[in-house]
Design a protein around this motif. Structure first.
Motif, short mmCIF file in Angstrom:
data_model
loop_
_atom_site.label_atom_id
_atom_site.label_comp_id
_atom_site.label_asym_id
_atom_site.label_seq_id
_atom_site.Cartn_x
_atom_site.Cartn_y
_atom_site.Cartn_z
N GLU A 374 0.80 -1.11 0.04
CA GLU A 374 0.13 0.05 0.06
C GLU A 374 0.86 1.19 -0.05
OE1 GLU A 374 -2.41 -0.41 3.34
OE2 GLU A 374 -3.77 -2.05 2.62
N THR A 459 -13.89 -2.89 -9.73
CA THR A 459 -14.24 -2.71 -8.26
C THR A 459 -14.31 -1.23 -8.06
OG1 THR A 459 -12.04 -2.42 -7.55
CG2 THR A 459 -13.08 -4.89 -7.53
N ASP A 460 -15.39 -0.69 -6.95
CA ASP A 460 -15.29 0.54 -6.77
C ASP A 460 -13.85 1.31 -6.34
OD1 ASP A 460 -17.80 0.22 -6.92
OD2 ASP A 460 -18.14 -0.21 -4.60
N GLU A 461 -13.07 0.36 -5.94
CA GLU A 461 -11.78 0.98 -5.42
C GLU A 461 -10.74 1.31 -6.66
OE1 GLU A 461 -7.48 -0.16 -3.33
OE2 GLU A 461 -9.26 -1.67 -3.17
N LYS A 465 -9.55 5.07 -8.98
CA LYS A 465 -8.18 5.08 -9.38
C LYS A 465 -8.43 5.39 -11.06
CE LYS A 465 -6.27 2.39 -5.91
NZ LYS A 465 -5.47 3.29 -5.31
#
Length: 488
Positions: A374, A459-461, A465
């Motif tokens: 991360e 995905t939402d994530e 991006k």
């Protein structure tokens, strides 16, 4: 029958003479007939004829005299070669000098009348034109593949050229014409690159041409590879170019390139953009300015960046870079991008679970250091290329060449349907990405064509991006459009 004094010139009759002249010159025709008579009657007398088009004669004569240190201004030109054709020569002169030599050494003269001279000179001109047409037809029948490389003095080009002729890369195409263009490089350096390329002695290389201006750019091009990376212009006591200024220079350059592709290249030309700056924008500008070429024929090379991400993961898992597969890079290749690991797998990982050859495990299931993933992973990928260049003081030519070759092999030959590549292509609205943006996304190749993968979950994530990447690309395009409109 030759007179008895023909033997006086034994040392001359062993020599080889060269007769050159304009195809339509009567005196060249008269000298040609005299030379034929000498050659028929003297076994050791050899003549080589050079018939030049009238329009080319003056420049050819000046170049020949300059290279040999002669002074001569008329047609024809006759000289004796002291070795085989192409060796050092001794100037004899023009027609009168040749005639005087034939009379003095062989006792021969020419009695051709003016009508015959004119007739033969006309026949020479017709024959020369026919030979030129046959040569043009022969060259056309060869049908070489025309490959253009822009910014040919970029170190990447030196690494790339030998690989372009790898057997099977362009199946079924035995001959290549390689055209090297660099508008910022010196003519001397370009000629040196041409000579070095010719020294490869590749049987499939038909010709190498160099171009230091855009006059004939992309003529008959089947493949074009752009390696252009504009360097910042810094004046004394000033800051380097800001981003808008760089975008302005890119827009001006690649709009022009696109128009040249539209005007000069084959309509099925394939174009690849590589480099370190504004890759997506460059590709987009080419597409917009070459409207008659299928947008599917333009791609931006993401493979190098994808491999750099795989290298970071491989080091973390203590495996080879090739053991990390199915990594996808989204977005702006030389700006804001996202490395997607949801499909990524690792082979031959020395963990608790082992399997046979080909056994793979999901990277996201095997990663243990989530803080590294991360916090550090993307930073390391962003800095990887600059880190290498700082150590070598060179651009990353080897890895860039590998990325270009990977896409060329897949594009020309196809790959397994399961194999996934990251590549900058024109969006038509896939995955909610705005249409009209050149955006790096997952593709696969089959039968010489690429298609965007439809089996990818956003995905939402990931959506957040992708939207950030799209916003940056839209901003670059808006800046370029504003600058171009102002310049109209």
């Amino acid at each position: 029958m030759l007179p008895s004094n023909a033997g006086r010139a034994c040392e001359w009759t062993m020599a080889k003479f060269v007769l050159a002249g304009k195809a339509d010159c009567p005196y060249y025709a008269k000298a040609e007939l005299l030379a034929d008579v000498l050659q028929r009657n003297l076994p050791d007398f050899h003549i080589h004829k050079i018939c030049v088009q009238p329009s080319d004669w003056q420049s050819w004569l000046e170049d020949t005299c300059a290279s040999n240190g002669w002074t001569h201004s008329s047609c024809p030109l006759v000289w004796r070669e002291l070795v085989d054709r192409g060796g050092k020569g001794m100037l004899l002169g023009g027609f009168n000098d040749f005639l005087e030599h034939a009379q003095g050494y062989y006792g021969l003269t020419s009695d051709m009348n003016s009508d015959m001279m004119l007739k033969i000179s006309a026949e020479n001109q017709q024959t020369k034109e026919l030979c030129m047409k046959e040569e043009v037809h022969r060259l056309k029948s060869l049908r070489p593949l025309h490959i253009w490389i822009s910014s040919a003095l970029n170190p990447i080009c030196y690494s790339l050229i030998p690989h372009l002729f790898t057997p099977g890369l362009f199946p079924g195409l035995p001959l290549f014409s390689l055209h090297l263009m660099d508008t910022c490089g010196s003519e001397e350096m370009m000629q040196g690159l041409k000579m070095e390329t010719e020294d490869l002695t590749l049987p499939q290389l038909h010709e190498v041409t160099v171009h230091s201006d855009q006059t004939q750019a992309f003529q008959e091009a089947h493949f074009i590879i752009f390696l252009d990376d504009l360097q910042p212009i810094c004046e004394s006591n000033s800051e380097p170019d800001d981003k808008d200024h760089m975008v302005s220079r890119v827009a001006e350059c690649f709009c022009c390139y696109g128009q040249l592709i539209e005007a000069n290249a084959q309509k099925d030309v394939r174009v690849m953009v590589a480099g370190d700056s504004f890759i997506n924008l460059k590709c987009s500008l080419l597409i917009e300015n070459a409207p008659s070429v299928d947008p599917h024929n333009f791609v931006a090379m993401t493979t190098q960046l994808e491999n750099e991400a795989r290298t970071q993961l491989a080091q973390k898992f203590s495996v080879k870079t090739a053991d990390i597969i199915h990594v996808v890079v989204w977005g702006n290749i030389s700006g804001s991008f996202h490395v997607d690991l949801q499909r990524a797998e690792v082979l031959r990982y020395d963990g608790a679970i082992r399997g046979p050859d080909g056994f793979s495990q999901r990277v996201m299931e095997m990663i243990y250091d989530w803080k590294w993933l991360e916090r550090d992973f993307m930073s390391l990928v962003h800095k990887h290329r600059a880190t290498i260049s700082s150590k070598t003081n060179k651009s990353t030519a080897i890895s860039s060449t590998n990325g270009i070759m990977t896409i060329l092999r897949a594009w020309n030959n196809g790959t397994s349907p399961e194999e996934v590549f990251s590549m900058g292509v024109l969006s038509t609205g896939e995955f909610g990405i705005p249409a009209g943006l050149v955006f790096s996304m997952p593709v696969s190749f089959r039968d010489g064509c690429w298609t965007v993968r439809s089996d990818v979950t956003v995905t939402d994530e990931l959506r957040v991006k992708l939207d950030a990447c799209a916003d940056e690309l839209k901003m670059e395009k808006d800046v370029a459009a504003r600058i171009l409109k102002k310049d109209e």
